[in-house]
Structure formats: C-alpha cells, structure tokens
Design a protein around this motif. Structure first.
Motif, PDB file in Angstrom:
ATOM      1  N   LYS A   1       0.709  -1.353  -0.057  1.00 13.83           N
ATOM      2  CA  LYS A   1       0.099   0.046   0.058  1.00 13.83           C
ATOM      3  C   LYS A   1       0.796   1.302   0.021  1.00 13.83           C
ATOM      4  CE  LYS A   1      -4.227  -1.944   1.831  1.00 13.83           C
ATOM      5  NZ  LYS A   1      -5.377  -1.592   0.983  1.00 13.83           N
ATOM      6  N   ARG A   2       2.122   1.153   0.483  1.00 14.24           N
ATOM      7  CA  ARG A   2       2.917   2.329   0.618  1.00 14.24           C
ATOM      8  C   ARG A   2       3.479   2.651  -0.868  1.00 14.24           C
ATOM      9  NH1 ARG A   2       6.250   2.770   6.324  1.00 14.24           N
ATOM     10  NH2 ARG A   2       4.698   2.178   7.489  1.00 14.24           N
ATOM     11  N   ILE A   3       3.817   1.600  -1.396  1.00 17.50           N
ATOM     12  CA  ILE A   3       4.209   1.820  -2.717  1.00 17.50           C
ATOM     13  C   ILE A   3       3.196   2.199  -3.830  1.00 17.50           C
ATOM     14  CG2 ILE A   3       5.197   0.494  -4.785  1.00 17.50           C
ATOM     15  CD1 ILE A   3       6.682  -1.481  -2.956  1.00 17.50           C
ATOM     16  N   ALA A   4       2.002   1.473  -3.661  1.00 15.66           N
ATOM     17  CA  ALA A   4       1.037   1.970  -4.362  1.00 15.66           C
ATOM     18  C   ALA A   4       0.493   3.595  -4.248  1.00 15.66           C
ATOM     19  CB  ALA A   4      -0.344   0.941  -4.031  1.00 15.66           C
ATOM     20  N   LYS A   5       0.436   4.022  -3.069  1.00 13.95           N
ATOM     21  CA  LYS A   5       0.052   5.254  -2.707  1.00 13.95           C
ATOM     22  C   LYS A   5       1.272   6.368  -3.390  1.00 13.95           C
ATOM     23  CE  LYS A   5      -0.698   8.466   1.269  1.00 13.95           C
ATOM     24  NZ  LYS A   5      -0.404   8.608   2.597  1.00 13.95           N
ATOM     25  N   GLU A   6       2.789   5.680  -3.183  1.00 10.42           N
ATOM     26  CA  GLU A   6       3.599   6.695  -3.971  1.00 10.42           C
ATOM     27  C   GLU A   6       3.236   6.821  -5.605  1.00 10.42           C
ATOM     28  OE1 GLU A   6       5.728   8.579  -2.232  1.00 10.42           O
ATOM     29  OE2 GLU A   6       6.897   9.172  -3.922  1.00 10.42           O
ATOM     30  N   LEU A   7       3.062   5.641  -6.000  1.00 10.86           N
ATOM     31  CA  LEU A   7       2.993   5.620  -7.523  1.00 10.86           C
ATOM     32  C   LEU A   7       1.539   6.323  -7.730  1.00 10.86           C
ATOM     33  CD1 LEU A   7       4.390   1.867  -8.382  1.00 10.86           C
ATOM     34  CD2 LEU A   7       5.386   3.975  -8.157  1.00 10.86           C
ATOM     35  N   GLY A   8       0.584   6.054  -7.202  1.00 10.46           N
ATOM     36  CA  GLY A   8      -0.668   6.881  -7.273  1.00 10.46           C
ATOM     37  C   GLY A   8      -1.593   6.719  -8.496  1.00 10.46           C
ATOM     38  N   GLU A   9      -1.287   5.222  -9.279  1.00  9.89           N
ATOM     39  CA  GLU A   9      -2.066   4.985 -10.462  1.00  9.89           C
ATOM     40  C   GLU A   9      -3.160   4.032  -9.935  1.00  9.89           C
ATOM     41  OE1 GLU A   9      -1.533   6.098 -13.471  1.00  9.89           O
ATOM     42  OE2 GLU A   9       0.382   6.910 -12.926  1.00  9.89           O
ATOM     43  N   GLU A  10      -4.224   3.892 -10.856  1.00  7.13           N
ATOM     44  CA  GLU A  10      -5.379   3.142 -10.282  1.00  7.13           C
ATOM     45  C   GLU A  10      -5.196   1.777  -9.987  1.00  7.13           C
ATOM     46  OE1 GLU A  10      -9.411   2.071 -12.378  1.00  7.13           O
ATOM     47  OE2 GLU A  10      -8.612   3.934 -12.981  1.00  7.13           O
ATOM     48  N   ASP A  11      -4.056   1.333 -10.832  1.00  8.42           N
ATOM     49  CA  ASP A  11      -3.904  -0.388 -10.519  1.00  8.42           C
ATOM     50  C   ASP A  11      -2.464  -0.318  -9.583  1.00  8.42           C
ATOM     51  OD1 ASP A  11      -2.253   0.687 -12.389  1.00  8.42           O
ATOM     52  OD2 ASP A  11      -2.325  -1.373 -13.788  1.00  8.42           O
ATOM     53  N   SER A  12      -2.111   0.537  -9.161  1.00  4.76           N
ATOM     54  CA  SER A  12      -0.722   0.381  -8.349  1.00  4.76           C
ATOM     55  C   SER A  12      -0.786  -0.741  -7.364  1.00  4.76           C
ATOM     56  CB  SER A  12      -0.668   1.675  -7.596  1.00  4.76           C
ATOM     57  OG  SER A  12      -0.529   2.641  -8.400  1.00  4.76           O
ATOM     58  N   GLU A  13      -1.837  -0.869  -6.647  1.00  7.00           N
ATOM     59  CA  GLU A  13      -1.933  -1.931  -5.747  1.00  7.00           C
ATOM     60  C   GLU A  13      -1.678  -3.528  -6.202  1.00  7.00           C
ATOM     61  OE1 GLU A  13      -4.608  -2.189  -2.187  1.00  7.00           O
ATOM     62  OE2 GLU A  13      -4.543  -0.114  -2.058  1.00  7.00           O
ATOM     63  N   LEU A  14      -2.714  -3.523  -7.360  1.00 11.88           N
ATOM     64  CA  LEU A  14      -2.360  -4.750  -8.067  1.00 11.88           C
ATOM     65  C   LEU A  14      -0.888  -4.905  -8.731  1.00 11.88           C
ATOM     66  CD1 LEU A  14      -3.870  -7.168  -9.374  1.00 11.88           C
ATOM     67  CD2 LEU A  14      -4.188  -5.891 -11.271  1.00 11.88           C
ATOM     68  N   ARG A  15      -0.512  -3.799  -9.362  1.00 12.37           N
ATOM     69  CA  ARG A  15       0.985  -3.808  -9.872  1.00 12.37           C
ATOM     70  C   ARG A  15       2.125  -4.038  -8.804  1.00 12.37           C
ATOM     71  NH1 ARG A  15       2.833  -1.730 -14.402  1.00 12.37           N
ATOM     72  NH2 ARG A  15       1.291  -1.153 -15.993  1.00 12.37           N
TER      73      ARG A  15
END
Lengths: 213, 213
Positions: A150-164
């Motif tokens: 979730k930290r990485i996803a928040k930083e990347l900020g794209e819609e599918d960041s958690e999946l990525r």
C-alpha cells in the motif's frame, strides 16, 4: 551497515551502548515483556487488528512506554517475529530515490541483506512457518499488504498500483525462495550484480511498466 | 483435463477403469510397494543419485516391472511425492509450441492447475517441506534443475540458457508462493488471464529476452 535501522540487531546494540548496567537490565526486561505480549497479540488477532494500545494493555505497561521503545506497529511486529530486515524501511528508502530506480534499489537491498546466511535463514524460516500455518500466513500477508504494497501503491498513485505492487512482490518472493530456500542453480551461486540486473528491472516493470533492457 | 497426463490423479483413475477387481488389487499392491521404496530411496540419496534399478532392488521386484508402471524416474518421483502436477511434462508441452509463447504457455498451465485448491494445497505443502528440511530442498532442487531447467536450456541452446531458466523459475515460484501460499492481495483474487498476462511475458523475458508489452 551498523547504523542502518533496517537491521534490528544493529539497532538494538546501538541502543545498548553506553547505558549503565543496572538500568539497562531493567529496561531490557520491560522491553522483552512488551515484545512477548506483542507476539501473543499478533498471533491471536493478526497484524491489522492488533494495536500499540492493546499490546501495552496486555503487557501491563503504559502505552507511552511502548512508544518509547518502538516507533510504530511495524517496528514492534518486526521485533516480535525476529525479522532480520525491515521490508517497510527498505520500501521507504527505495521510494526516496528516482522513480525508475525503485525496482533495482529494492532488489539490491534485499540481496545485500540476504547474502548474509544469518539473515536468509531467518527469512526462510519465516516463510516456512507462513506456508505451514494459516495464522502465520495471515499475519505476514497483512504486514506485506499494509506496510509494503500500500505504501508503494500510494507513492505511484495509479489506479492499478496495488495490483502492480502485488505482482512485483511475486518476483521478489520468488527470488528469495529460489535463491536462499530451494537454492536453485545457477541462480543460487550468481553474483549479487547478476541478480540485481535480472530481477530489478522486472520488479520495475511490474510496478510502472518501464521497458526491460 | 481428464485425459491430460500432467495430472497424476487423472492418469491413475484412467488406468484403473475396466480392470478386473482381483488382479487390480494385486497390481495396486505391487505399485504401492514400488512407490514406497522410491520415496525412501529418493529421501536417502536425493533425486540425482537414485535410479529405477536401485528402486526395483529396494522394492524386491524386477526392474522391468518398475518400467511397466512408471515411464521414467521423473514419473516415479512425482508419484512418490504425491505431486499434483508434472512440471517436466508442462515444460515439454510448452516447448512444443512457438518459442515466443513458452512463458505464457507455462504460466497458463500452472495457473489452470493450481487454481484448483486440491492441487495448490499439495504444492504449497511440498514447498513448505522443502523450506524446512534440507534433504527435501535438495530433492526438489535436483528435480527442478534436471527435469525442468536443463530441458528448457537445451531447447533454447544459448550459452547462458541454464542461468536464464533459473531466473525464469524465480518468477514462477514467486507467483505460486504469493498467490497460493501467502495469498497476497489483490494478486490472490486476480483472474487467471490477469496473472498469465503479467507473469507470462516476464518468464519469456527471463528465458529469451523478448521485450515486454
């Protein structure tokens, strides 16, 4: 390495230096009580449902004392499971560098840490436990999702960041299991650079779609 | 799926169909004796050092009888460890298709097999054992290297093909551990197509350097 807070052992010994013997022993007792209570709470309720406050209550100490010894829940969790490294701190560090270097930086930290047998043996033991007991898997899963993905996803900020981020985790987990657990050759004997060069860009592709070399 | 020899269960039940009850029971006894002896030999000597002939000797039967029941050592090994799938057969199938499809085909076979809980639970149990016992890790390592990685490498025929194959294995092993073992989300709930599309091309890149989408 000695000042790198990613390593629990290093942090503890740095804290101990220069403290008078008697009060150090008392403090160690309190600290150990907190860690024992934390391990029990995490095991019973999982990572998400456990709080610093609940751990303080279980240990019979003031919540402020828990916060005196441990900066946050992830810190206490890492100590409770005797983790030889802190994936959440690695992620913070990797995210602090250039975006297109996140994958390579993450993998380099992992390989440099785990090429020390004392560290890799503990991580493999942790994975072994998680694959054998559902509650251990649940704790590890919740920790990885909340503190890493979730930290990485928040930083990347794209819609599918958690999946990525969860797909990036597959490449990292597989590198750890195959190199340090099953020890598949020639991977297990490959140089750190070789591993970083072949795994880092894949992690980066999973995270942000950067083309591979 | 029922006729696919990748699945041990399917093969066994196909063999049993239409056989008279009495001789079937006798044959089952002999077969079970061979499998038990094989498990003991593999555990003691590892995959590489165990032979069909040695297993026959340990079981007290003629080597021809072992070959009657099991086509090769990999066949007997898969039975001895109760493997729910045959990676070596998957590899043969994947190599039979177009070169640039090897990664996607391999991952599709894996995901279609392991999305059945009965199969994934057995594979995770196998990995759990391998991460906890060095002799189990050694057997699995030798099997993967000889029956999977060396076959792929031989087919690709490049100088660094074995190294490439072992890196491809990291992505596959990690997908298995993260999706079916630790069950990291959103990966664990992602559709089979999503997994094939994000993991297959990485396996292909590891193997042959094909650019990613």
């Amino acid at each position: 390495m000695a000042t790198d807070p990613v390593f629990e052992g290093a942090k503890v010994s740095a804290r101990r230096r220069g403290r008078p013997v008697k009060s150090a022993a008392l403090a160690d007792d309190t600290r150990a009580t907190i860690v024992t209570s934390a391990a029990a709470e995490f095991s019973r309720d999982g990572y998400d449902a456990t709080s610093m406050r609940g751990i303080a209550r279980a240990a019979g100490v003031d919540p402020a004392l828990v916060r005196h010894y441990f900066s946050d829940k992830a810190d206490l969790f890492a100590e409770a499971i005797a983790a030889p490294m802190r994936p959440d701190r690695m992620v913070k560090k990797a995210l602090a560098g250039p975006r297109e270097q996140i994958g390579v930086n993450l993998v380099r930290y992992m390989v440099e840490t785990l090429d020390r047998p004392v560290a890799s043996e503990r991580v493999i033991r942790m994975l072994h436990t998680a694959l054998g007991q559902e509650f251990a898997a649940k704790m590890l899963r919740q920790f990885i999702i909340r503190e890493v993905l979730k930290r990485i996803a928040k930083e990347l900020g794209e819609e599918d960041s958690e999946l990525r981020a969860s797909f990036a985790a597959t490449q990292i987990v597989g590198m750890v299991v195959a190199r340090y657990g099953i020890k598949i050759e020639p991977l297990a004997s490959a140089s750190p650079d070789e591993v970083v060069n072949r795994i880092g860009p894949v992690v980066q592709w999973h995270l942000m779609g950067n083309p591979l070399p």
